[in-house]
Design a protein around this motif. Sequence first.
Motif, PDB file in Angstrom:
ATOM      1  N   GLU A 118       1.443  -1.297  -0.247  1.00  0.00           N
ATOM      2  CA  GLU A 118      -0.096   0.256   0.653  1.00  0.00           C
ATOM      3  C   GLU A 118       0.762   1.533   0.195  1.00  0.00           C
ATOM      4  OE1 GLU A 118      -2.316   1.809   3.763  1.00  0.00           O
ATOM      5  OE2 GLU A 118      -2.103   0.004   3.416  1.00  0.00           O
ATOM      6  N   VAL A 119       0.625   2.327  -0.813  1.00  0.00           N
ATOM      7  CA  VAL A 119       1.686   3.747  -1.614  1.00  0.00           C
ATOM      8  C   VAL A 119       0.828   4.325  -1.188  1.00  0.00           C
ATOM      9  CG1 VAL A 119       3.393   3.982  -2.568  1.00  0.00           C
ATOM     10  CG2 VAL A 119       3.751   1.937  -2.323  1.00  0.00           C
ATOM     11  N   SER A 120       1.696   5.143  -0.554  1.00  0.00           N
ATOM     12  CA  SER A 120       0.225   6.748  -0.008  1.00  0.00           C
ATOM     13  C   SER A 120       2.106   7.845  -0.351  1.00  0.00           C
ATOM     14  CB  SER A 120      -0.309   6.818   0.795  1.00  0.00           C
ATOM     15  OG  SER A 120       0.011   6.845   1.789  1.00  0.00           O
ATOM     16  N   ALA A 121       1.017   8.776  -0.441  1.00  0.00           N
ATOM     17  CA  ALA A 121       2.703  10.378  -0.213  1.00  0.00           C
ATOM     18  C   ALA A 121       2.739   9.957   1.033  1.00  0.00           C
ATOM     19  CB  ALA A 121       2.003  11.711  -0.406  1.00  0.00           C
ATOM     20  N   ASP A 122       2.048   9.430   2.112  1.00  0.00           N
ATOM     21  CA  ASP A 122       3.162   9.587   3.772  1.00  0.00           C
ATOM     22  C   ASP A 122       3.461   8.379   3.542  1.00  0.00           C
ATOM     23  OD1 ASP A 122       1.526  10.934   4.217  1.00  0.00           O
ATOM     24  OD2 ASP A 122      -0.643   9.690   4.613  1.00  0.00           O
ATOM     25  N   GLY A 123       3.782   6.721   2.627  1.00  0.00           N
ATOM     26  CA  GLY A 123       5.131   5.881   2.370  1.00  0.00           C
ATOM     27  C   GLY A 123       4.405   4.650   2.254  1.00  0.00           C
ATOM     28  N   ILE A 124       5.070   3.399   2.833  1.00  0.00           N
ATOM     29  CA  ILE A 124       4.313   2.140   1.985  1.00  0.00           C
ATOM     30  C   ILE A 124       3.568   0.990   3.910  1.00  0.00           C
ATOM     31  CG2 ILE A 124       7.231   1.651   2.968  1.00  0.00           C
ATOM     32  CD1 ILE A 124       6.395  -0.319   0.465  1.00  0.00           C
ATOM     33  N   ARG A 125       3.114   0.610   3.023  1.00  0.00           N
ATOM     34  CA  ARG A 125       2.538  -0.791   4.354  1.00  0.00           C
ATOM     35  C   ARG A 125       2.924  -1.835   3.902  1.00  0.00           C
ATOM     36  NH1 ARG A 125      -0.488  -0.155   9.106  1.00  0.00           N
ATOM     37  NH2 ARG A 125      -0.969   1.905   8.778  1.00  0.00           N
ATOM     38  N   PRO A 126       2.991  -3.097   3.936  1.00  0.00           N
ATOM     39  CA  PRO A 126       3.833  -4.121   3.379  1.00  0.00           C
ATOM     40  C   PRO A 126       2.934  -5.857   3.646  1.00  0.00           C
ATOM     41  CG  PRO A 126       5.340  -3.966   5.244  1.00  0.00           C
ATOM     42  CD  PRO A 126       4.303  -2.898   5.113  1.00  0.00           C
ATOM     43  N   TYR A 127       2.517  -6.247   3.174  1.00  0.00           N
ATOM     44  CA  TYR A 127       1.666  -7.049   3.263  1.00  0.00           C
ATOM     45  C   TYR A 127       2.173  -8.291   2.949  1.00  0.00           C
ATOM     46  CZ  TYR A 127      -2.112  -3.446   4.069  1.00  0.00           C
ATOM     47  OH  TYR A 127      -2.827  -2.723   4.680  1.00  0.00           O
ATOM     48  N   HIS A 128       2.661  -9.809   3.398  1.00  0.00           N
ATOM     49  CA  HIS A 128       3.057 -10.750   2.304  1.00  0.00           C
ATOM     50  C   HIS A 128       1.850 -12.400   3.098  1.00  0.00           C
ATOM     51  CE1 HIS A 128       5.929 -11.977   5.621  1.00  0.00           C
ATOM     52  NE2 HIS A 128       6.341 -12.683   4.921  1.00  0.00           N
ATOM     53  N   ILE A 129       2.614 -13.085   1.902  1.00  0.00           N
ATOM     54  CA  ILE A 129       2.206 -14.630   2.189  1.00  0.00           C
ATOM     55  C   ILE A 129       3.414 -15.309   1.542  1.00  0.00           C
ATOM     56  CG2 ILE A 129      -0.020 -16.433   1.947  1.00  0.00           C
ATOM     57  CD1 ILE A 129      -1.730 -13.941   1.802  1.00  0.00           C
ATOM     58  N   GLY A 130       3.512 -15.591   2.309  1.00  0.00           N
ATOM     59  CA  GLY A 130       4.737 -17.289   1.485  1.00  0.00           C
ATOM     60  C   GLY A 130       5.660 -16.521   1.539  1.00  0.00           C
ATOM     61  N   ASP A 131       7.027 -16.578   0.205  1.00  0.00           N
ATOM     62  CA  ASP A 131       8.059 -16.141  -0.273  1.00  0.00           C
ATOM     63  C   ASP A 131       8.682 -16.105  -1.187  1.00  0.00           C
ATOM     64  OD1 ASP A 131       7.465 -18.298  -2.487  1.00  0.00           O
ATOM     65  OD2 ASP A 131       8.935 -19.961  -1.611  1.00  0.00           O
ATOM     66  N   SER A 132       7.733 -14.709  -1.138  1.00  0.00           N
ATOM     67  CA  SER A 132       7.988 -13.555  -2.495  1.00  0.00           C
ATOM     68  C   SER A 132       8.259 -12.551  -1.247  1.00  0.00           C
ATOM     69  CB  SER A 132       6.817 -13.673  -2.627  1.00  0.00           C
ATOM     70  OG  SER A 132       6.384 -14.949  -4.043  1.00  0.00           O
ATOM     71  N   THR A 133       9.115 -11.631  -2.098  1.00  0.00           N
ATOM     72  CA  THR A 133       9.917 -10.933  -1.671  1.00  0.00           C
ATOM     73  C   THR A 133       8.935  -9.299  -1.247  1.00  0.00           C
ATOM     74  OG1 THR A 133      12.228 -11.945  -1.339  1.00  0.00           O
ATOM     75  CG2 THR A 133      12.129  -9.591  -1.031  1.00  0.00           C
ATOM     76  N   ILE A 134       9.441  -8.575  -0.599  1.00  0.00           N
ATOM     77  CA  ILE A 134       8.940  -6.949  -0.843  1.00  0.00           C
ATOM     78  C   ILE A 134      10.814  -6.528   1.054  1.00  0.00           C
ATOM     79  CG2 ILE A 134       7.534  -4.630   0.790  1.00  0.00           C
ATOM     80  CD1 ILE A 134       5.733  -6.825   0.779  1.00  0.00           C
ATOM     81  N   LEU A 135      11.264  -5.630  -0.175  1.00  0.00           N
ATOM     82  CA  LEU A 135      12.740  -4.991   0.634  1.00  0.00           C
ATOM     83  C   LEU A 135      11.724  -3.223   0.039  1.00  0.00           C
ATOM     84  CD1 LEU A 135      15.189  -6.034   1.049  1.00  0.00           C
ATOM     85  CD2 LEU A 135      16.051  -5.559  -1.163  1.00  0.00           C
ATOM     86  N   VAL A 136      12.552  -2.902   1.387  1.00  0.00           N
ATOM     87  CA  VAL A 136      13.063  -1.217   1.127  1.00  0.00           C
ATOM     88  C   VAL A 136      14.258  -1.088   1.394  1.00  0.00           C
ATOM     89  CG1 VAL A 136      11.605   0.593   1.773  1.00  0.00           C
ATOM     90  CG2 VAL A 136      10.628  -0.853   1.648  1.00  0.00           C
ATOM     91  N   THR A 137      14.672   0.159   0.444  1.00  0.00           N
ATOM     92  CA  THR A 137      16.285   0.234   0.474  1.00  0.00           C
ATOM     93  C   THR A 137      16.331   1.412  -0.017  1.00  0.00           C
ATOM     94  OG1 THR A 137      18.760  -0.178   0.279  1.00  0.00           O
ATOM     95  CG2 THR A 137      16.618  -0.788  -1.854  1.00  0.00           C
ATOM     96  N   GLY A 138      17.230   2.366   0.912  1.00  0.00           N
ATOM     97  CA  GLY A 138      17.723   2.795   0.767  1.00  0.00           C
ATOM     98  C   GLY A 138      18.519   3.470  -0.011  1.00  0.00           C
ATOM     99  N   GLN A 139      18.570   5.010  -0.698  1.00  0.00           N
ATOM    100  CA  GLN A 139      19.990   5.334  -2.091  1.00  0.00           C
ATOM    101  C   GLN A 139      21.128   4.541  -1.176  1.00  0.00           C
ATOM    102  OE1 GLN A 139      21.240   9.330  -2.517  1.00  0.00           O
ATOM    103  NE2 GLN A 139      20.410   8.853  -5.124  1.00  0.00           N
TER     104      GLN A 139
END
Length: 268
Positions: A120-141
């Motif tokens: 869930e992405v908005s001007a305020d930021g991101i909220r991640p959701y997951h089920i299983g072994d796929s990936t969500i990653l947030v990294t800085g520059q």
Amino acid sequence: MLSEVFYHAEDNGPEFMRRGCCQFAVYTARAPGKESANEDCAGWIRLSEDRWVFLVADGLGGLPAGASASRLAVVTIIEHLDSVGETDDLRGALLEGIDQANAAILASGSGSATTLVAAEVSADGIRPYHIGDSTILVTGQRGAIKYQSVSHSPTGYLEEAGLLDEADAMVHEERHLVSNVLGSNEMRLEIGPMLPLAQFDTVLLASDALRDNLNLDRVVGHIRMGVLEKSLAELAAGCQQQMVSAGDDEPGHPDDLTMIAIRKNPGR
């Protein structure tokens, strides 16, 4: 209301878009040499100028109708979000959509299942959701990892507990096992915190083919900076190369690969 679904079974390179608060690139391709359907599906919906939901589903290849399960999950969730429209309770609406997707896969009677990652992405930021072994990653520059999902799998839990290092996990004989899927009465959704996004942070959603073939340092090195579409293309090329040319002691697992990379638009 603008809703969109992306689904493709060929390697056609990243598709780049810039709208509202964010820019994003999407890539999907079948495993090298594979002739059957791509069992991954990616999709997104724009709920307002600055509110989006992005999805990547990876149908289980060891079960029948994996491709149908992933597409059913993505389409069901997006159709539900589209029906509720712009809402203050996007988290609740997304949970309802995921529950409906789980019920739809079970009701299909095909025995199929899929993993799912959502952001869930908005001007305020991101909220991640997951089920299983796929990936969500947030990294800085500069490569700082601000969020990383834990794989719902035996090796994922061992790695998180510090009982298995990344290199051993990537070649473990049980790497392919998944303990939590969409399409199960025991499905469990993990929800992360709302995270603020700095100007040059990158959010990456990816099916498990990415982390089965590339370690975290290589993933971050490719995606943390540079033109988003080019960075995603280089990441995909590196992963595809690893699938076909890994040595005997290296990770190398041919599989369908799907990724969405997201950044805030400059000045937003």
